[in-house]
Every structure is written in C-alpha cells, then in structure tokens.
Design a protein around this motif. Structure first.
Motif, PDB file in Angstrom:
ATOM      1  N   GLU A  45      -7.180 -65.025 -37.605  1.00  0.00           N
ATOM      2  CA  GLU A  45      -7.201 -66.064 -38.646  1.00  0.00           C
ATOM      3  C   GLU A  45      -5.994 -66.984 -38.532  1.00  0.00           C
ATOM      4  O   GLU A  45      -4.958 -66.631 -37.974  1.00  0.00           O
ATOM      5  CB  GLU A  45      -7.316 -65.441 -40.035  1.00  0.00           C
ATOM      6  CG  GLU A  45      -6.064 -64.910 -40.635  1.00  0.00           C
ATOM      7  CD  GLU A  45      -6.223 -64.662 -42.133  1.00  0.00           C
ATOM      8  OE1 GLU A  45      -7.194 -65.100 -42.773  1.00  0.00           O
ATOM      9  OE2 GLU A  45      -5.337 -63.987 -42.682  1.00  0.00           O
ATOM     10  N   ARG A  80      -9.991 -65.017 -42.143  1.00  0.00           N
ATOM     11  CA  ARG A  80     -10.642 -63.704 -42.170  1.00  0.00           C
ATOM     12  C   ARG A  80     -10.209 -62.951 -43.431  1.00  0.00           C
ATOM     13  O   ARG A  80      -9.538 -61.918 -43.347  1.00  0.00           O
ATOM     14  CB  ARG A  80     -10.272 -62.894 -40.914  1.00  0.00           C
ATOM     15  CG  ARG A  80     -10.755 -63.531 -39.608  1.00  0.00           C
ATOM     16  CD  ARG A  80     -10.475 -62.632 -38.424  1.00  0.00           C
ATOM     17  NE  ARG A  80     -10.871 -63.230 -37.157  1.00  0.00           N
ATOM     18  CZ  ARG A  80     -12.098 -63.188 -36.634  1.00  0.00           C
ATOM     19  NH1 ARG A  80     -13.070 -62.572 -37.291  1.00  0.00           N
ATOM     20  NH2 ARG A  80     -12.353 -63.759 -35.482  1.00  0.00           N
ATOM     21  N   PRO A  81     -10.565 -63.471 -44.600  1.00  0.00           N
ATOM     22  CA  PRO A  81     -10.142 -62.800 -45.832  1.00  0.00           C
ATOM     23  C   PRO A  81     -10.926 -61.513 -46.053  1.00  0.00           C
ATOM     24  O   PRO A  81     -12.113 -61.457 -45.740  1.00  0.00           O
ATOM     25  CB  PRO A  81     -10.483 -63.826 -46.921  1.00  0.00           C
ATOM     26  CG  PRO A  81     -11.602 -64.627 -46.347  1.00  0.00           C
ATOM     27  CD  PRO A  81     -11.405 -64.645 -44.859  1.00  0.00           C
ATOM     28  N   ASP A  82     -10.235 -60.508 -46.603  1.00  0.00           N
ATOM     29  CA  ASP A  82     -10.895 -59.237 -46.883  1.00  0.00           C
ATOM     30  C   ASP A  82     -11.429 -59.297 -48.320  1.00  0.00           C
ATOM     31  O   ASP A  82     -10.820 -58.770 -49.237  1.00  0.00           O
ATOM     32  CB  ASP A  82      -9.849 -58.117 -46.708  1.00  0.00           C
ATOM     33  CG  ASP A  82     -10.476 -56.756 -46.865  1.00  0.00           C
ATOM     34  OD1 ASP A  82     -11.717 -56.668 -46.832  1.00  0.00           O
ATOM     35  OD2 ASP A  82      -9.715 -55.783 -47.030  1.00  0.00           O
ATOM     36  N   ILE A  83     -12.545 -59.992 -48.495  1.00  0.00           N
ATOM     37  CA  ILE A  83     -13.086 -60.183 -49.848  1.00  0.00           C
ATOM     38  C   ILE A  83     -14.589 -59.938 -49.856  1.00  0.00           C
ATOM     39  O   ILE A  83     -15.225 -59.911 -48.799  1.00  0.00           O
ATOM     40  CB  ILE A  83     -12.842 -61.632 -50.367  1.00  0.00           C
ATOM     41  CG1 ILE A  83     -13.390 -62.643 -49.345  1.00  0.00           C
ATOM     42  CG2 ILE A  83     -11.388 -61.903 -50.678  1.00  0.00           C
ATOM     43  CD1 ILE A  83     -13.617 -64.001 -49.906  1.00  0.00           C
ATOM     44  N   GLU A  84     -15.149 -59.805 -51.060  1.00  0.00           N
ATOM     45  CA  GLU A  84     -16.605 -59.663 -51.195  1.00  0.00           C
ATOM     46  C   GLU A  84     -17.264 -60.945 -50.692  1.00  0.00           C
ATOM     47  O   GLU A  84     -16.726 -62.038 -50.912  1.00  0.00           O
ATOM     48  CB  GLU A  84     -16.988 -59.580 -52.671  1.00  0.00           C
ATOM     49  CG  GLU A  84     -16.598 -58.374 -53.440  1.00  0.00           C
ATOM     50  CD  GLU A  84     -16.893 -58.656 -54.922  1.00  0.00           C
ATOM     51  OE1 GLU A  84     -18.070 -58.651 -55.318  1.00  0.00           O
ATOM     52  OE2 GLU A  84     -15.933 -58.910 -55.653  1.00  0.00           O
ATOM     53  N   SER A  88     -17.096 -65.938 -51.126  1.00  0.00           N
ATOM     54  CA  SER A  88     -16.852 -66.955 -50.108  1.00  0.00           C
ATOM     55  C   SER A  88     -17.124 -68.362 -50.645  1.00  0.00           C
ATOM     56  O   SER A  88     -16.564 -69.332 -50.141  1.00  0.00           O
ATOM     57  CB  SER A  88     -17.620 -66.672 -48.820  1.00  0.00           C
ATOM     58  OG  SER A  88     -18.953 -66.421 -49.115  1.00  0.00           O
ATOM     59  N   SER A 133     -19.795 -69.268 -42.529  1.00  0.00           N
ATOM     60  CA  SER A 133     -19.271 -67.916 -42.332  1.00  0.00           C
ATOM     61  C   SER A 133     -20.225 -67.053 -41.524  1.00  0.00           C
ATOM     62  O   SER A 133     -21.405 -67.363 -41.413  1.00  0.00           O
ATOM     63  CB  SER A 133     -18.996 -67.266 -43.685  1.00  0.00           C
ATOM     64  OG  SER A 133     -20.157 -67.317 -44.467  1.00  0.00           O
ATOM     65  N   LYS A 139     -20.458 -57.412 -44.682  1.00  0.00           N
ATOM     66  CA  LYS A 139     -19.043 -57.750 -44.845  1.00  0.00           C
ATOM     67  C   LYS A 139     -18.797 -59.129 -44.255  1.00  0.00           C
ATOM     68  O   LYS A 139     -19.427 -59.514 -43.273  1.00  0.00           O
ATOM     69  CB  LYS A 139     -18.183 -56.712 -44.103  1.00  0.00           C
ATOM     70  CG  LYS A 139     -17.032 -56.232 -44.947  1.00  0.00           C
ATOM     71  CD  LYS A 139     -16.165 -55.251 -44.209  1.00  0.00           C
ATOM     72  CE  LYS A 139     -14.715 -55.405 -44.594  1.00  0.00           C
ATOM     73  NZ  LYS A 139     -14.039 -56.594 -44.231  1.00  0.00           N
ATOM     74  N   ASP A 141     -17.162 -61.433 -41.928  1.00  0.00           N
ATOM     75  CA  ASP A 141     -16.418 -61.254 -40.686  1.00  0.00           C
ATOM     76  C   ASP A 141     -15.363 -62.361 -40.581  1.00  0.00           C
ATOM     77  O   ASP A 141     -14.176 -62.107 -40.432  1.00  0.00           O
ATOM     78  CB  ASP A 141     -17.407 -61.293 -39.515  1.00  0.00           C
ATOM     79  CG  ASP A 141     -16.714 -61.051 -38.199  1.00  0.00           C
ATOM     80  OD1 ASP A 141     -15.551 -60.601 -38.235  1.00  0.00           O
ATOM     81  OD2 ASP A 141     -17.296 -61.324 -37.141  1.00  0.00           O
ATOM     82  N   LYS A 198      -6.047 -64.412 -52.326  1.00  0.00           N
ATOM     83  CA  LYS A 198      -5.977 -63.042 -51.802  1.00  0.00           C
ATOM     84  C   LYS A 198      -5.314 -62.084 -52.780  1.00  0.00           C
ATOM     85  O   LYS A 198      -5.596 -60.901 -52.794  1.00  0.00           O
ATOM     86  CB  LYS A 198      -5.222 -63.033 -50.465  1.00  0.00           C
ATOM     87  CG  LYS A 198      -6.069 -63.668 -49.361  1.00  0.00           C
ATOM     88  CD  LYS A 198      -5.617 -63.275 -47.978  1.00  0.00           C
ATOM     89  CE  LYS A 198      -4.216 -63.774 -47.700  1.00  0.00           C
ATOM     90  NZ  LYS A 198      -3.763 -63.398 -46.378  1.00  0.00           N
TER      91      LYS A 198
END
Ligand code: BT5
Length: 267
Positions: A45, A80-84, A88, A133, A139, A141, A198
């Motif tokens: 990212e 590359r956020p680690d989110i639901e 997005s 996305s 998930k 990516d 985040k």
C-alpha cells in the motif's frame, strides 16, 4: 506547465504511507488500471501512480474521464486497509474531503461535495473520484483510489457537452496553481484522514463531508440504472451510504447511484 517530476514530489512529501513509492508517467491508459495491475501482483500500500495524460481515463461504470496532457492531476493510490468490505464506500468520501481541504488550502475557492464522489465549484465538477477494489474470500484485498482534478483547462478546452458541467482551477481563479503544491496538499490530507479512518474516527470524516455537502436536507432524485427514487437527502450512515427520506416518511439506505438535484436533471 512544468512537467510532474517524481523527485520533486518525493522531496516535499512528509507522509509515512501514501506516496512511499511514486511512479510517474507521460502517457498512460488509466492510472487506476495500472495501479490495479500492480496491486494484483502484490505491490504494497501507499504506491502512487501519476500521469500527465490518460488516453482512457475512467469514471464510474466505465464512463470516460477526460484527462488532457499537462492540464490536471490524474493519479491513483493503492491502499490495503484491514477493514470490513462494507466500509470501502467510505473511501470516496475520505478522498472527497481530502481533495476539498487541499483545494481550499492552496486557493481561496469554496468547494462543495456531491454524493458520493464529486467535488464541485460554483455547481460545476472540478474533481472526480473512482474507488475500485478486489476482494479475496470475503475480505478486502486492496483498494485503488483514483483522483482526477482539473487544473488549467480553459472553458473552450472542454468538450461542448461538458462545458457547462465541468470546471477547472484556472477557470475559477484565473491562474493555475503549482500542481505539485496542490498534489502534496492532497496527499498530506489523504494520509491524515486515512489514519483517522484506520483508528476508528469515522465520524470526523463523515462530519467534514456533510459540512460541505451541497444537497444536505434538500430534495434529490437518485438514479440507479433503470431505477429512480426521490426524497430528501438526510445524510450518510456509518458506511458512507446515503440516507434518503422518502415522501411516505420512511428512510431508505442507498449504496450507489447518481444524484440529481432538480427536475432538469442537472447536478
Ligand atoms: C468520476 O466518475 O467522476 C470518476 C473520475 C475519476 C478519474 C480519475 S483520474 C485518475 C484515475 N484514473 C482513472 O482512469 N480514473 C481516475 P463519474 O462520477 O462516473 O463521472 C464521469 C462523468 O464526468 C463523465 O461521464 C462526464 O460526464 C464527466 N467528466 C468526464 N471528464 C471530466 C472532467 N475532466 N471534468 C469534469 N467532468 C468530467
């Protein structure tokens, strides 16, 4: 106009994530397409892809985005956020508040936002945002955030069907701001809002967006393909989706579509 220079961007940028790697092109088909290919091959990212000219700049639903050489900022960023996955949709709003803040810092203009992805000045579109996305097993990516800002076009440079709907910084201020300065302001603002997102400070992004929304509490028509719906635009929910109050008093949640603010179908 001075060509966009990667080293110049790098020397002024103070970000930890966004713009850690910069790829600058003369001609490209679409910075979003290029960035998506990179992301699919594992690019981390923060990578920024920017071009002077896009031969097939893309809008939503594969619409054309007019990106003439040297006259704007056309760029995409891999995140590359680690989110639901549901969250997005927030990224179009995050990009809109960031660009709007940057334009207002670098110029004296007042910008307005139109759900979900437009930045307008005096009712005309100055910037468009395209979020694309890829998902793997439910998930997120990666996400590619594409931003197009009209900088130095004159009115006659726009195609006749865009002339009354599009504008540029030059048309509105009678001068062309330094593109690097504007880009740096956008990238700084993006990083700061990205950090907020985040760390769960979504409300701050939504509040900033709503403050500038041009159709808040106003009647709108929303088009989704062949489906059309009318109501009062009440605001956005925690996922960035539209909250629409219909004439029967009910509330409807709308995830995508095209907003029109009067019966003549103008933005
Ligand atoms: C958008 O789509 O507004 C998203 C535009 C995203 C462009 C960036 S540039 C960098 C990156 N790489 C890409 O390939 N794309 C992104 P949408 O809401 O669908 O609006 C598209 C519509 O805006 C078109 O159908 C035209 O009516 C209008 N339009 C096209 N070019 C324009 C321009 N330069 N300025 C203002 N309006 C424009």
């Amino acid at each position: 106009m001075t060509p966009i220079n990667r080293e110049e961007i790098q020397s002024q940028l103070r970000n930890q994530i966004i713009g850690q790697k910069i790829l600058a092109f003369g001609d490209i088909r679409s910075t979003n397409e290029y960035a998506k290919r990179l992301a699919r091959s594992g690019e981390p990212e923060g990578c920024l892809v920017i071009a002077e000219h896009q031969t097939r700049g893309k809008g939503r639903l594969n619409r054309f985005w007019y990106s003439p050489g040297g006259q704007g900022l056309w760029f995409s960023i891999i995140l590359r956020p680690d989110i639901e996955i549901k969250k997005s949709s927030l990224f179009a709003l995050l990009a809109a508040v960031s660009v709007s803040q940057a334009i207002e810092t670098v110029t004296t203009l007042k910008t307005e936002l139109k759900w979900p992805n437009d930045i307008l000045v005096h009712g005309k579109k100055m910037c468009g945002i395209l979020i694309e996305s890829d998902l793997t097993r439910e998930k997120l990516d990666f996400l590619v955030m594409g931003i197009g800002i009209n900088v130095s076009q004159k009115k006659k440079d726009f195609d006749h069907n865009l002339r009354n709907r599009a504008t540029s910084l030059f048309i509105e201020t009678k001068y062309s701001p330094n593109r690097i300065k504007l880009l740096i302001a956008v990238l700084h603002s993006l990083e700061s809002y990205y950090e907020k997102l985040k760390s769960g400070q979504v409300a701050e992004i939504l509040d900033s967006w709503l403050l500038k929304c041009r159709h808040r509490e106003k009647p709108i028509i929303i088009h989704q393909g062949h489906y059309e719906c009318e109501g009062i635009f009440e605001g956005v929910d925690e996922y960035g989706r539209m909250v629409l109050r219909t004439s029967d008093g009910n509330t409807q949640i709308v995830a995508s579509g095209e907003v029109f603010t009067d019966l003549n179908l103008t933005a």
